[in-house]
Motif scaffolding. Structure first.
Motif, PDB file in Angstrom:
ATOM      1  N   LEU A   1       5.085  13.227  -9.232  1.00 31.86           N
ATOM      2  CA  LEU A   1       6.494  13.148  -8.871  1.00 31.86           C
ATOM      3  C   LEU A   1       6.793  12.016  -7.898  1.00 31.86           C
ATOM      4  CD1 LEU A   1       7.410  16.932  -8.544  1.00 31.86           C
ATOM      5  CD2 LEU A   1       7.392  15.469 -10.565  1.00 31.86           C
ATOM      6  N   GLY A   2       5.931  11.811  -6.900  1.00 34.00           N
ATOM      7  CA  GLY A   2       6.186  10.749  -5.941  1.00 34.00           C
ATOM      8  C   GLY A   2       6.113   9.372  -6.557  1.00 34.00           C
ATOM      9  N   SER A   3       5.107   9.145  -7.391  1.00 35.10           N
ATOM     10  CA  SER A   3       4.985   7.838  -8.046  1.00 35.10           C
ATOM     11  C   SER A   3       6.109   7.632  -9.050  1.00 35.10           C
ATOM     12  CB  SER A   3       3.623   7.694  -8.724  1.00 35.10           C
ATOM     13  OG  SER A   3       3.419   8.709  -9.696  1.00 35.10           O
ATOM     14  N   ASP A   4       6.503   8.696  -9.740  1.00 35.34           N
ATOM     15  CA  ASP A   4       7.595   8.572 -10.698  1.00 35.34           C
ATOM     16  C   ASP A   4       8.899   8.245  -9.986  1.00 35.34           C
ATOM     17  OD1 ASP A   4       8.447   9.050 -13.618  1.00 35.34           O
ATOM     18  OD2 ASP A   4       9.855  10.305 -12.506  1.00 35.34           O
ATOM     19  N   TYR A   5       9.109   8.870  -8.826  1.00 37.80           N
ATOM     20  CA  TYR A   5      10.337   8.574  -8.084  1.00 37.80           C
ATOM     21  C   TYR A   5      10.334   7.131  -7.614  1.00 37.80           C
ATOM     22  CZ  TYR A   5      14.341   8.979  -5.045  1.00 37.80           C
ATOM     23  OH  TYR A   5      15.581   8.791  -4.468  1.00 37.80           O
TER      24      TYR A   5
ATOM     25  N   PHE B   1       0.867  -1.173   0.000  1.00 41.46           N
ATOM     26  CA  PHE B   1       0.000   0.000   0.000  1.00 41.46           C
ATOM     27  C   PHE B   1       0.909   1.230   0.000  1.00 41.46           C
ATOM     28  CE2 PHE B   1      -2.186  -3.532   1.908  1.00 41.46           C
ATOM     29  CZ  PHE B   1      -3.457  -3.473   1.367  1.00 41.46           C
ATOM     30  N   ILE B   2       0.850   2.008  -1.090  1.00 39.21           N
ATOM     31  CA  ILE B   2       1.808   3.109  -1.274  1.00 39.21           C
ATOM     32  C   ILE B   2       1.050   4.421  -1.415  1.00 39.21           C
ATOM     33  CG2 ILE B   2       3.754   3.963  -2.625  1.00 39.21           C
ATOM     34  CD1 ILE B   2       4.144   1.150  -3.715  1.00 39.21           C
ATOM     35  N   ALA B   3       1.212   5.292  -0.427  1.00 41.03           N
ATOM     36  CA  ALA B   3       0.652   6.645  -0.489  1.00 41.03           C
ATOM     37  C   ALA B   3       1.753   7.550  -1.014  1.00 41.03           C
ATOM     38  CB  ALA B   3       0.186   7.090   0.894  1.00 41.03           C
ATOM     39  N   VAL B   4       1.596   8.026  -2.235  1.00 42.59           N
ATOM     40  CA  VAL B   4       2.669   8.771  -2.897  1.00 42.59           C
ATOM     41  C   VAL B   4       2.463  10.273  -2.750  1.00 42.59           C
ATOM     42  CG1 VAL B   4       3.176   6.941  -4.550  1.00 42.59           C
ATOM     43  CG2 VAL B   4       1.490   8.687  -5.136  1.00 42.59           C
ATOM     44  N   THR B   5       3.557  10.984  -2.817  1.00 43.63           N
ATOM     45  CA  THR B   5       3.545  12.428  -2.678  1.00 43.63           C
ATOM     46  C   THR B   5       3.556  13.114  -4.047  1.00 43.63           C
ATOM     47  OG1 THR B   5       4.678  14.324  -1.672  1.00 43.63           O
ATOM     48  CG2 THR B   5       6.074  12.612  -2.597  1.00 43.63           C
TER      49      THR B   5
END
Length: 564
Positions: free
Chosen positions: A392-396, A381-385
Motif C-alpha cells: 500500500l505504501g509503495s502503491d500510494y 531512499f524511500i522506506a515505505v509503509t
C-alpha cells in the motif's frame, strides 16, 4: 515480503538440470566504471537490531511502533547525510502521508446465479469469496449479467484483447487466472509461456475489469495456475482488508471483486450451456471473443470502514550535476505488529529479516553514498509503509510521486536480505525484463559472482513486492534475492537456511540473532550500491525490453514533455 522459501527448497532439487544463470541483457551504451562503496556492516547490524527489538512492537502501521520507527529513521537518515525528500505546505519534510482505509465485510448474502432452470446458490467462503474496494457501507450487486472473458487481458502491444466487441458496463466478468500460455513447459510464447506476466496476476485482472466498466469480477480459482490452494484465497479474502485511500472513494472500482471455486464455476457455465474445459481451450488461442452467458449474478454484504494515516519516509542525496533525475532505493519498514503467540507466549512479530534488514540497508547505503560523494543524479531512499497489507505504501507513492516518474531513472527494491552467509550467486527475480540486467551483470562480474534466474517464474514473484508498484507505472525496477549456492556448503546449505527461515517467517521467531553471518549481506549490499552508482552516473535512461508488458508505459512516459 514475497514468500519464496518453500519454492526455493523444492527448486534446489532441480538445480543440476537448470541453467546456471546467464541473464538476458538488452543492448545499450557502455556502463560507467564505478568504485566499490564504503559499506559499513556495523550500521546494518545496529539498525536491524534496533528496529526488530521488542520496543518497536513489530512495527505495525497505525501503532506506537510506527511512531518509534519513523523517529528512528529520521534520526538515521539525518546522520547519514540525507535531506528531507518531500515538501509539505512549502516546508521540507521527511514524510509522505499515506491515507489508508480498512474495510471489513460482514453479513454476506449468498452468490445467486439466475437465468437457468433453477437458481444456483453459493455460500461465501466455501464456494466463493469477494470484497469491495469501494468505501461504502453497503454493497449490492443486482441482476448483473455474466460474461466469460477468458483471461481478462487487454494487451495492445501483443495484439490481444479479451474484451473486444463487448460492453461490460454493469456486467460481471468471469475470468481465468494466469496467462493464456501458462501451461507451456518452457518460457517461450506470446505471454512468456510458463513465466507469469503482470497480465496473469489477479491484481491486473480486477484492474482491467474496472477499466472496462464491469460491476463485478470473479476469477475462477485453479490451484496450479494460481500457485496456491483455495485455503489461501479463503483466508486472504476474509476479515479486514486494507487499501490505499482513493480520492474518489473507489467509485472507479468494480462493486465486487472476488474468486469462485473451480467446481462452482463449472456448474455455472454448465447452466449456461457451456463447458469450462472447452472455454479454457478457446480462451488460450488468439482471436478469442468474450462469451455472454445469459445468466445473472446477485449478492450483497455490509462494510465496516476505518480510516487512518500511515507514512512513507523519504530522504534524498541531491545529485551534483543532474539533481532532477532520480535513482530510487526502496524497502518497507513495516511488519505485522502483534501476532498469535508462540509456545513461549511471545506475541510480537519482530520482523528482523522481514524487513528490518531491508530498512537497515537503506540507511547503510545512504551512508555509503554520502561518504563516497554525491553522484551526478540524485539518489532517493524511500522506506515505505504497509507492504504487508498489500504494497500500500509503495502503491500510494507511485500514484502520488514526490519525484515525477518521468524523471525517475530506475529503482532497486530490498526485501528480506539473506543471512545465510556469502554466496556464489544471486537469485534474479524478473530476469530478462529490462536493461537493468546488464547493470547487475556488470556488478556481479566485479564481485566474481553470477546470476541465477528465478527457478519458479510461473509463481509471478516479480509482481508481489514493492518494486511492482513502480514497475506497473513504467519505472524499471531491479529485485534480487540472496544466493542459493553458498560459498560454504553449496546448495545444500542454502536449502537448509531456507528451511530454517521458513519456520520463522511471519512469526515471533523472526528475531535478531547475534550469531548471524553478515558476510553475504555485505556482498549483496555492495551489488546494490554498484548498480545504483552506475545508474546515478550514466546518462542512459534504461528501459524495459521490447515486448515486456511495461515497455509501452515507459515509452509514453519518456515521450511526454520533460520526460526521460
Amino acid at each position: 515480503m514475497i514468500r519464496r522459501f518453500a519454492v526455493l527448497i523444492a527448486a534446489l532439487g532441480l538445480a543440476a538440470c537448470a541453467a546456471s544463470g546467464d541473464v538476458p541483457q538488452a543492448s545499450g551504451p557502455p556502463l560507467p566504471q564505478v568504485a566499490n562503496g564504503p559499506i559499513a556492516i556495523e550500521t546494518m547490524q545496529e539498525v536491524t537490531r534496533t528496529l526488530s527489538s521488542d520496543a518497536f512492537e513489530g512495527r505495525a502501521p497505525g501503532t506506537p511502533g510506527e511512531e518509534k520507527t519513523l523517529a528512528y529513521l529520521v534520526q538515521r537518515f539525518t546522520a547519514a547525510g540525507l535531506k528531507p525528500g518531500n515538501r509539505v505546505a512549502k516546508r521540507a519534510s521527511w514524510f509522505q502521508d499515506v491515507p489508508l482505509v480498512e474495510i471489513t465485510a460482514s453479513r454476506y448474502d449468498p452468490l445467486v446465479i439466475e437465468g437457468a432452470d433453477e437458481p444456483l446458490r453459493y455460500d461465501f467462503g466455501t464456494d466463493w469469496v469477494g470484497v469491495s474496494y469501494r468505501t461504502q457501507k453497503r454493497i449490492d450487486l443486482l441482476q448483473s449479467e455474466l460474461v466469460f472473458v477468458g483471461y481478462g487481458i487487454n494487451a495492445p502491444e501483443k495484439g490481444w484483447n479479451d474484451y473486444a466487441g463487448i460492453d461490460m458496463r454493469g456486467k460481471t466478468a468471469v475470468i481465468l487466472i494466469n496467462d493464456p500460455d501458462h501451461a507451456s513447459g518452457n518460457t517461450k510464447g506470446l505471454f512468456g509461456g510458463k513465466a507469469m506476466t503482470y497480465y496473469g496476476r489477479w491484481t491486473y485482472k480486477f484492474e482491467e475489469a474496472a477499466r472496462q466498466g464491469a460491476a463485478a469480477a470473479l476469477i475462477v480459482h485453479d490451484t496450479i495456475p494460481a500457485a496456491y490452494g483455495w485455503n489461501v484465497v479463503q483466508s486472504g479474502w476474509s476479515g479486514p482488508q486494507s487499501y490505499a485511500a482513493r480520492d474518489d472513494g473507489g467509485k472507479g472500482e468494480a462493486l465486487v471483486n472476488g474468486w469462485v471455486q473451480k467446481d462452482a464455476a463449472r456448474t455455472i457455465l454448465a447452466a449456461a450451456g457451456q463447458n469450462l474445459d472447452g472455454l479454457v481451450q478457446a480462451a488460450g488461442k488468439p482471436g478469442f471473443r468474450a462469451v455472454p452467458l445469459r445468466l445473472t449474478a446477485k449478492t450483497g454484504f455490509d462494510n465496516a470502514i476505518r480510516r487512518y494515516t500511515s507514512r512513507n519516509v523519504i530522504g534524498v542525496l541531491p545529485g551534483v550535476s543532474r539533481p532532477n533525475e532520480y535513482v530510487l532505493y526502496t524497502a518497507h519498514w513495516d511488519h505485522l505488529g502483534r501476532c498469535p503467540a508462540d509456545a513461549t507466549g511471545d506475541d510480537i512479530c519482530n520482523g528482523a529479516i522481514d524487513n528490518a534488514t531491508g530498512t537497515a540497508a537503506l540507511v547503510t547505503l545512504a551512508e555509503a553514498f554520502a561518504k563516497a560523494g554525491a553522484p551526478a543524479r540524485s539518489i532517493a531512499f524511500i522506506a515505505v509503509t504497509a507492504e504487508e497489507q498489500g504494497l500500500l505504501g509503495s502503491d500510494y507513492y507511485a500514484t502520488h510521486p514526490v519525484f515525477p516518474l518521468a524523471q525517475t531513472v530506475a529503482g532497486i527494491n530490498m526485501d528480506a536480505l539473506s543471512l545465510a552467509g556469502p554466496a556464489k550467486d544471486v537469485i534474479v527475480v524478473g530476469n530478462g525484463k529490462s536493461r537493468l540486467d546488464a547493470y547487475l551483470a556488470a556488478a556481479l562480474a566485479k564481485e566474481g559472482r553470477r546470476a541465477t534466474p528465478d527457478r519458479s517464474p510461473e509463481k509471478g514473484f516479480y509482481y508481489r513486492s514493492d518494486h511492482f508498484s513502480f514497475a506497473k507505472r513504467g519505472v524499471p525496477m531491479l529485485y534480487f534475492d540472496g544466493g542459493e549456492d553458498l560459498v560454504h556448503g553449496g546448495q545444500a546449505a542454502g536449502a537448509a537456511y531456507a528451511r530454517a527461515y521458513e519456520n520463522r517467517y511471519h512469526a515471533p521467531g523472526d528475531e535478531y540473532d547475534p550469531a548471524w553471518d553478515w558476510r553475504g549481506v555485505a556482498q549483496d549490499l555492495q551489488l546494490n550500491y554498484l548498480v545504483g552508482r552506475m545508474l546515478a552516473e550514466t546518462r542512459e535512461w534504461p528501459n524495459w525490453n521490447k515486448g515486456d508488458e511495461f515497455r509501452r508505459i515507459r515509452d509514453a512516459s519518456c515521450a511526454a514533455p520533460g520526460g526521460c
